[in-house]
Every structure is written in C-alpha cells, then in structure tokens.
Design a protein around this motif. Structure first.
Motif, PDB file in Angstrom:
ATOM      1  N   ALA A  15      -3.539  23.320  48.295  1.00 16.10           N
ATOM      2  CA  ALA A  15      -2.685  24.089  47.387  1.00 16.10           C
ATOM      3  C   ALA A  15      -3.462  24.572  46.165  1.00 16.10           C
ATOM      4  O   ALA A  15      -3.316  25.724  45.740  1.00 16.10           O
ATOM      5  CB  ALA A  15      -1.482  23.240  46.953  1.00 16.10           C
ATOM      6  N   MET A  16      -4.299  23.705  45.601  1.00 17.88           N
ATOM      7  CA  MET A  16      -5.095  24.114  44.436  1.00 17.88           C
ATOM      8  C   MET A  16      -6.143  25.154  44.817  1.00 17.88           C
ATOM      9  O   MET A  16      -6.390  26.096  44.059  1.00 17.88           O
ATOM     10  CB  MET A  16      -5.752  22.892  43.797  1.00 17.88           C
ATOM     11  CG  MET A  16      -4.780  22.021  43.054  1.00 17.88           C
ATOM     12  SD  MET A  16      -5.560  20.688  42.148  1.00 17.88           S
ATOM     13  CE  MET A  16      -5.928  19.561  43.463  1.00 17.88           C
ATOM     14  N   ALA A  17      -6.735  25.012  45.995  1.00 17.41           N
ATOM     15  CA  ALA A  17      -7.712  25.999  46.446  1.00 17.41           C
ATOM     16  C   ALA A  17      -7.037  27.346  46.680  1.00 17.41           C
ATOM     17  O   ALA A  17      -7.590  28.393  46.320  1.00 17.41           O
ATOM     18  CB  ALA A  17      -8.395  25.518  47.721  1.00 17.41           C
ATOM     19  N   ALA A  18      -5.853  27.335  47.254  1.00 14.58           N
ATOM     20  CA  ALA A  18      -5.124  28.586  47.480  1.00 14.58           C
ATOM     21  C   ALA A  18      -4.793  29.261  46.150  1.00 14.58           C
ATOM     22  O   ALA A  18      -4.942  30.483  46.015  1.00 14.58           O
ATOM     23  CB  ALA A  18      -3.843  28.324  48.266  1.00 14.58           C
ATOM     24  N   ALA A  19      -4.369  28.475  45.167  1.00 16.93           N
ATOM     25  CA  ALA A  19      -4.039  29.053  43.860  1.00 16.93           C
ATOM     26  C   ALA A  19      -5.278  29.604  43.167  1.00 16.93           C
ATOM     27  O   ALA A  19      -5.249  30.699  42.606  1.00 16.93           O
ATOM     28  CB  ALA A  19      -3.355  28.008  42.989  1.00 16.93           C
ATOM     29  N   GLY A  20      -6.371  28.873  43.222  1.00 18.54           N
ATOM     30  CA  GLY A  20      -7.594  29.336  42.569  1.00 18.54           C
ATOM     31  C   GLY A  20      -8.194  30.557  43.245  1.00 18.54           C
ATOM     32  O   GLY A  20      -8.536  31.547  42.581  1.00 18.54           O
ATOM     33  N   ILE A  21      -8.303  30.509  44.555  1.00 17.41           N
ATOM     34  CA  ILE A  21      -8.883  31.630  45.296  1.00 17.41           C
ATOM     35  C   ILE A  21      -7.960  32.845  45.217  1.00 17.41           C
ATOM     36  O   ILE A  21      -8.420  33.982  45.081  1.00 17.41           O
ATOM     37  CB  ILE A  21      -9.163  31.223  46.755  1.00 17.41           C
ATOM     38  CG1 ILE A  21     -10.255  30.150  46.800  1.00 17.41           C
ATOM     39  CG2 ILE A  21      -9.576  32.419  47.582  1.00 17.41           C
ATOM     40  CD1 ILE A  21     -10.429  29.515  48.155  1.00 17.41           C
ATOM     41  N   GLY A  22      -6.654  32.614  45.292  1.00 13.75           N
ATOM     42  CA  GLY A  22      -5.700  33.722  45.173  1.00 13.75           C
ATOM     43  C   GLY A  22      -5.751  34.365  43.797  1.00 13.75           C
ATOM     44  O   GLY A  22      -5.649  35.586  43.672  1.00 13.75           O
ATOM     45  N   GLY A  23      -5.927  33.552  42.763  1.00 16.41           N
ATOM     46  CA  GLY A  23      -6.053  34.102  41.409  1.00 16.41           C
ATOM     47  C   GLY A  23      -7.300  34.957  41.258  1.00 16.41           C
ATOM     48  O   GLY A  23      -7.254  36.039  40.663  1.00 16.41           O
ATOM     49  N   VAL A  24      -8.402  34.492  41.808  1.00 15.82           N
ATOM     50  CA  VAL A  24      -9.648  35.276  41.754  1.00 15.82           C
ATOM     51  C   VAL A  24      -9.474  36.577  42.521  1.00 15.82           C
ATOM     52  O   VAL A  24      -9.892  37.650  42.066  1.00 15.82           O
ATOM     53  CB  VAL A  24     -10.832  34.452  42.305  1.00 15.82           C
ATOM     54  CG1 VAL A  24     -12.055  35.323  42.507  1.00 15.82           C
ATOM     55  CG2 VAL A  24     -11.150  33.297  41.383  1.00 15.82           C
ATOM     56  N   SER A  25      -8.836  36.512  43.678  1.00 16.01           N
ATOM     57  CA  SER A  25      -8.609  37.702  44.482  1.00 16.01           C
ATOM     58  C   SER A  25      -7.710  38.705  43.750  1.00 16.01           C
ATOM     59  O   SER A  25      -7.950  39.912  43.798  1.00 16.01           O
ATOM     60  CB  SER A  25      -7.987  37.321  45.816  1.00 16.01           C
ATOM     61  OG  SER A  25      -7.678  38.447  46.573  1.00 16.01           O
ATOM     62  N   ALA A  26      -6.688  38.207  43.064  1.00 20.04           N
ATOM     63  CA  ALA A  26      -5.792  39.093  42.324  1.00 20.04           C
ATOM     64  C   ALA A  26      -6.504  39.741  41.137  1.00 20.04           C
ATOM     65  O   ALA A  26      -6.267  40.909  40.827  1.00 20.04           O
ATOM     66  CB  ALA A  26      -4.567  38.321  41.846  1.00 20.04           C
ATOM     67  N   VAL A  27      -7.382  39.007  40.483  1.00 27.25           N
ATOM     68  CA  VAL A  27      -8.140  39.576  39.363  1.00 27.25           C
ATOM     69  C   VAL A  27      -9.130  40.619  39.876  1.00 27.25           C
ATOM     70  O   VAL A  27      -9.318  41.671  39.257  1.00 27.25           O
ATOM     71  CB  VAL A  27      -8.857  38.462  38.569  1.00 27.25           C
ATOM     72  CG1 VAL A  27      -9.861  39.037  37.596  1.00 27.25           C
ATOM     73  CG2 VAL A  27      -7.838  37.617  37.822  1.00 27.25           C
ATOM     74  N   LEU A  28      -9.753  40.353  41.015  1.00 26.49           N
ATOM     75  CA  LEU A  28     -10.699  41.311  41.593  1.00 26.49           C
ATOM     76  C   LEU A  28     -10.014  42.586  42.067  1.00 26.49           C
ATOM     77  O   LEU A  28     -10.678  43.587  42.327  1.00 26.49           O
ATOM     78  CB  LEU A  28     -11.467  40.679  42.749  1.00 26.49           C
ATOM     79  CG  LEU A  28     -12.542  39.669  42.379  1.00 26.49           C
ATOM     80  CD1 LEU A  28     -13.153  39.078  43.640  1.00 26.49           C
ATOM     81  CD2 LEU A  28     -13.616  40.308  41.524  1.00 26.49           C
ATOM     82  N   ALA A  29      -8.692  42.573  42.191  1.00 28.18           N
ATOM     83  CA  ALA A  29      -7.965  43.758  42.639  1.00 28.18           C
ATOM     84  C   ALA A  29      -8.081  44.909  41.645  1.00 28.18           C
ATOM     85  O   ALA A  29      -7.808  46.050  41.995  1.00 28.18           O
ATOM     86  CB  ALA A  29      -6.494  43.417  42.869  1.00 28.18           C
ATOM     87  N   PHE A  30      -8.513  44.629  40.429  1.00 23.52           N
ATOM     88  CA  PHE A  30      -8.642  45.675  39.421  1.00 23.52           C
ATOM     89  C   PHE A  30      -9.985  46.399  39.505  1.00 23.52           C
ATOM     90  O   PHE A  30     -10.202  47.359  38.770  1.00 23.52           O
ATOM     91  CB  PHE A  30      -8.424  45.099  38.030  1.00 23.52           C
ATOM     92  CG  PHE A  30      -7.024  44.583  37.832  1.00 23.52           C
ATOM     93  CD1 PHE A  30      -5.960  45.457  37.680  1.00 23.52           C
ATOM     94  CD2 PHE A  30      -6.762  43.228  37.848  1.00 23.52           C
ATOM     95  CE1 PHE A  30      -4.673  44.990  37.533  1.00 23.52           C
ATOM     96  CE2 PHE A  30      -5.480  42.747  37.697  1.00 23.52           C
ATOM     97  CZ  PHE A  30      -4.430  43.631  37.533  1.00 23.52           C
TER      98      PHE A  30
END
Length: 86
Positions: A15-30
């Motif tokens: 769960a923590m890995a999903a949140a961290g990796i998902g956050g990085v992916s969402a930031v990279l969307a810019f």
C-alpha cells in the motif's frame, strides 16, 4: 512474529509503495517528456494498489492503497495520452 504479522507487513508495504509510486507518477504527469517513465510507474502503482486493496484487512490500508491506485491511474492515463511508450 507469526505468519499473520508478516502478511500485514507485506500489505502495508504494498500500500505504501503504491501510494509513493502513484504520487511520483502523478507529479510526472506535468512533464510531457517523461511520458514513458510515468506510464510504467503508473501501471506499477495501479497493479500494486489493486493487490493491496484486495488483500487489505484494515481501513487504513484500503485508504492508502486506493489513493495510490488512483494517482497511478492518473499518471498512466496521462502518460498514454502524451505518447505512451516510445
């Protein structure tokens, strides 16, 4: 520590890995130039979040995993929209 303790730790880690990796992916969307990286990270976060969601035994694990899966799905969608894999 028994077998149940290891299972809980594994789900928390997912769960923590999903949140961290998902956050990085969402930031990279810019950044359009990072579309390949955010596509891979978004897909990974989506898979990890789904696994953690299905195996979670506590509401806190479910909240964390679903937030990571949603952020990863956003990153995956934006990465595919910007060009996906080169």
């Amino acid at each position: 520590m028994g077998r149940g303790g290891f299972r809980r730790d594994r789900i928390w880690l997912a769960a923590m890995a999903a949140a961290g990796i998902g956050g990085v992916s969402a930031v990279l969307a810019f950044w359009r130039s990072a579309h390949a990286v955010e596509t891979v990270l978004g897909g990974l976060a989506l898979i990890l979040g789904a696994y953690a969601q299905m195996q979670a035994s506590h509401i806190n694990q479910r909240w964390l995993s679903i937030c990571g899966a949603i952020a990863g799905g956003f990153g995956l969608a934006m990465g595919i929209a910007y060009g996906g894999f080169p």
